[in-house]
Write an enzyme that holds these catalytic residues in place. Structure first.
Site, PDB file in Angstrom:
ATOM      1  N   GLY A  29       0.820  -1.220   0.000  1.00 46.08           N
ATOM      2  CA  GLY A  29       0.000   0.000   0.000  1.00 46.08           C
ATOM      3  C   GLY A  29       0.846   1.260   0.000  1.00 46.08           C
ATOM      4  O   GLY A  29       2.081   1.193   0.033  1.00 46.08           O
ATOM      5  N   THR A  31       1.167   3.607   2.283  1.00 44.20           N
ATOM      6  CA  THR A  31       1.928   3.869   3.518  1.00 44.20           C
ATOM      7  C   THR A  31       3.167   2.983   3.558  1.00 44.20           C
ATOM      8  O   THR A  31       4.269   3.423   3.883  1.00 44.20           O
ATOM      9  CB  THR A  31       1.048   3.633   4.761  1.00 44.20           C
ATOM     10  OG1 THR A  31      -0.199   4.314   4.599  1.00 44.20           O
ATOM     11  CG2 THR A  31       1.745   4.136   6.025  1.00 44.20           C
ATOM     12  N   ASP A  84      -6.697  -0.384   6.389  1.00 43.37           N
ATOM     13  CA  ASP A  84      -7.761   0.511   5.922  1.00 43.37           C
ATOM     14  C   ASP A  84      -8.535   1.093   7.097  1.00 43.37           C
ATOM     15  O   ASP A  84      -8.997   2.229   7.062  1.00 43.37           O
ATOM     16  CB  ASP A  84      -8.706  -0.266   4.995  1.00 43.37           C
ATOM     17  CG  ASP A  84      -7.991  -0.700   3.728  1.00 43.37           C
ATOM     18  OD1 ASP A  84      -7.514   0.186   2.991  1.00 43.37           O
ATOM     19  OD2 ASP A  84      -7.855  -1.911   3.509  1.00 43.37           O
ATOM     20  N   GLY A  97      -5.930  -2.852  -0.905  1.00 41.16           N
ATOM     21  CA  GLY A  97      -4.991  -3.017  -2.021  1.00 41.16           C
ATOM     22  C   GLY A  97      -5.000  -4.414  -2.620  1.00 41.16           C
ATOM     23  O   GLY A  97      -4.111  -4.770  -3.382  1.00 41.16           O
ATOM     24  N   GLU A 103      -0.634 -10.838   2.776  1.00 41.13           N
ATOM     25  CA  GLU A 103      -0.384 -10.025   3.970  1.00 41.13           C
ATOM     26  C   GLU A 103      -0.662 -10.837   5.223  1.00 41.13           C
ATOM     27  O   GLU A 103       0.115 -10.850   6.175  1.00 41.13           O
ATOM     28  CB  GLU A 103      -1.248  -8.764   3.959  1.00 41.13           C
ATOM     29  CG  GLU A 103      -0.840  -7.745   2.903  1.00 41.13           C
ATOM     30  CD  GLU A 103      -1.793  -6.573   2.811  1.00 41.13           C
ATOM     31  OE1 GLU A 103      -2.986  -6.733   3.165  1.00 41.13           O
ATOM     32  OE2 GLU A 103      -1.359  -5.498   2.369  1.00 41.13           O
TER      33      GLU A 103
HETATM   34  O1  DER Z   1      -4.552  -3.450   1.207  1.00 38.93           O
HETATM   35  C1  DER Z   1      -4.062  -3.301   2.331  1.00 38.93           C
HETATM   36  O2  DER Z   1      -4.281  -4.071   3.287  1.00 38.93           O
HETATM   37  C2  DER Z   1      -3.241  -2.076   2.589  1.00 38.93           C
HETATM   38  O3  DER Z   1      -2.349  -2.277   3.653  1.00 38.93           O
HETATM   39  C3  DER Z   1      -4.202  -0.963   2.936  1.00 38.93           C
HETATM   40  O4  DER Z   1      -4.984  -1.429   3.949  1.00 38.93           O
HETATM   41  C4  DER Z   1      -3.523   0.320   3.361  1.00 38.93           C
HETATM   42  O5  DER Z   1      -3.292   1.012   2.200  1.00 38.93           O
HETATM   43  P1  DER Z   1      -2.776   2.533   2.237  1.00 38.93           P
HETATM   44  O6  DER Z   1      -1.517   2.509   3.082  1.00 38.93           O
HETATM   45  O7  DER Z   1      -2.500   2.836   0.788  1.00 38.93           O
HETATM   46  O8  DER Z   1      -3.850   3.370   2.839  1.00 38.93           O
END
Ligand code: DER
Length: 218
Positions: A29, A31, A84, A97, A103
């Site tokens: 993602g 972050t 999220d 994502g 994950e």
């Molecule tokens: O898809 C995911 O689980 C990502 O970690 C998401 O939850 C966080 O995405 P972001 O950092 O672009 O907000």
């Protein structure tokens, strides 16, 4: 500070929690993309990374960080990933994502899960963000009907095939008062590969980028 500034602050703060000479689990993602940039700044001090998506693998390799096969490792210290939504018990909704399966796998192997978020991800109750559920394609309509029976409104995510060749249902209108129970209940629906509730294995440390700097809670 913009939302991206807050994501970057949380991501760089995570460096303080990375033991040297270890393998680091890396999520997916925007972050985490900041975290990968931060990790590159200490790449001489780490053994390598385990990745949760093709997207993160590409970014890690482009920055010269070795990407290791999870099957060649029986444990590692720290997994760093975004979310999220995250509630006060450090339970998360993930999968925005579409990387939720890998994950969850990498997080399961890690000793410590560090979640890096901006303050917009903190919620009192999970569920405003539509819950991603990875499904075997032939079962998507059946699983959608089962999710609707438990009070959701399942919508097939258009144009997305996961790294594992599956589809994603996004489940709207849930108010998740008992994340651990609902995570197990959805896992039991035939055809479900993974659901985006990360509660049985919650985050251990949360780094929240905010206007006042980075808050830490555990
Ligand atoms: O898809 C995911 O689980 C990502 O970690 C998401 O939850 C966080 O995405 P972001 O950092 O672009 O907000």
């Amino acid at each position: 500070l913009t939302q991206d500034d807050m994501k970057r602050k949380a991501a760089w703060t995570a460096l303080d929690y990375i033991p040297r000479h270890t393998i680091v689990g890396v999520g997916t993602g925007s972050t985490v993309n900041h975290f990968i940039d931060a990790l590159a700044s200490i790449k001489e001090d780490i053994e390598g990374a385990v990745s949760s998506s093709e997207q993160s693998t590409e970014r890690l390799k482009a920055l010269g960080i070795p990407v290791l096969d999870l099957n060649s490792i029986d444990s590692f210290a720290v997994y760093v990933d975004g979310a999220d939504e995250i509630n006060p018990d450090r339970h998360m909704i993930k999968g925005g994502g579409a990387a939720l399966t890998r994950e969850k796998i990498v997080a399961a192997v890690a000793e410590t899960f560090i979640c890096i978020v901006d303050e917009s991800k903190e919620v009192p109750v999970l569920g405003h963000f539509p819950l991603p559920v990875e499904v075997i394609p032939m079962a998507s309509s059946y699983v959608a009907r089962e999710l609707n029976k438990i009070g959701g409104r399942a919508v097939l995510r258009q144009g997305v095939v996961t790294d594992n060749g599956n589809q994603i249902l996004d489940v709207h209108d849930l108010e998740i008062q008992h994340p651990i129970q609902l995570e197990a209940q959805i896992n039991n629906i035939v055809g479900v590969v993974t659901n985006g509730i990360f509660a049985a294995r919650a985050a251990d440390i949360v780094l929240v980028g905010s206007q006042q700097g980075t808050k830490v809670y555990k």
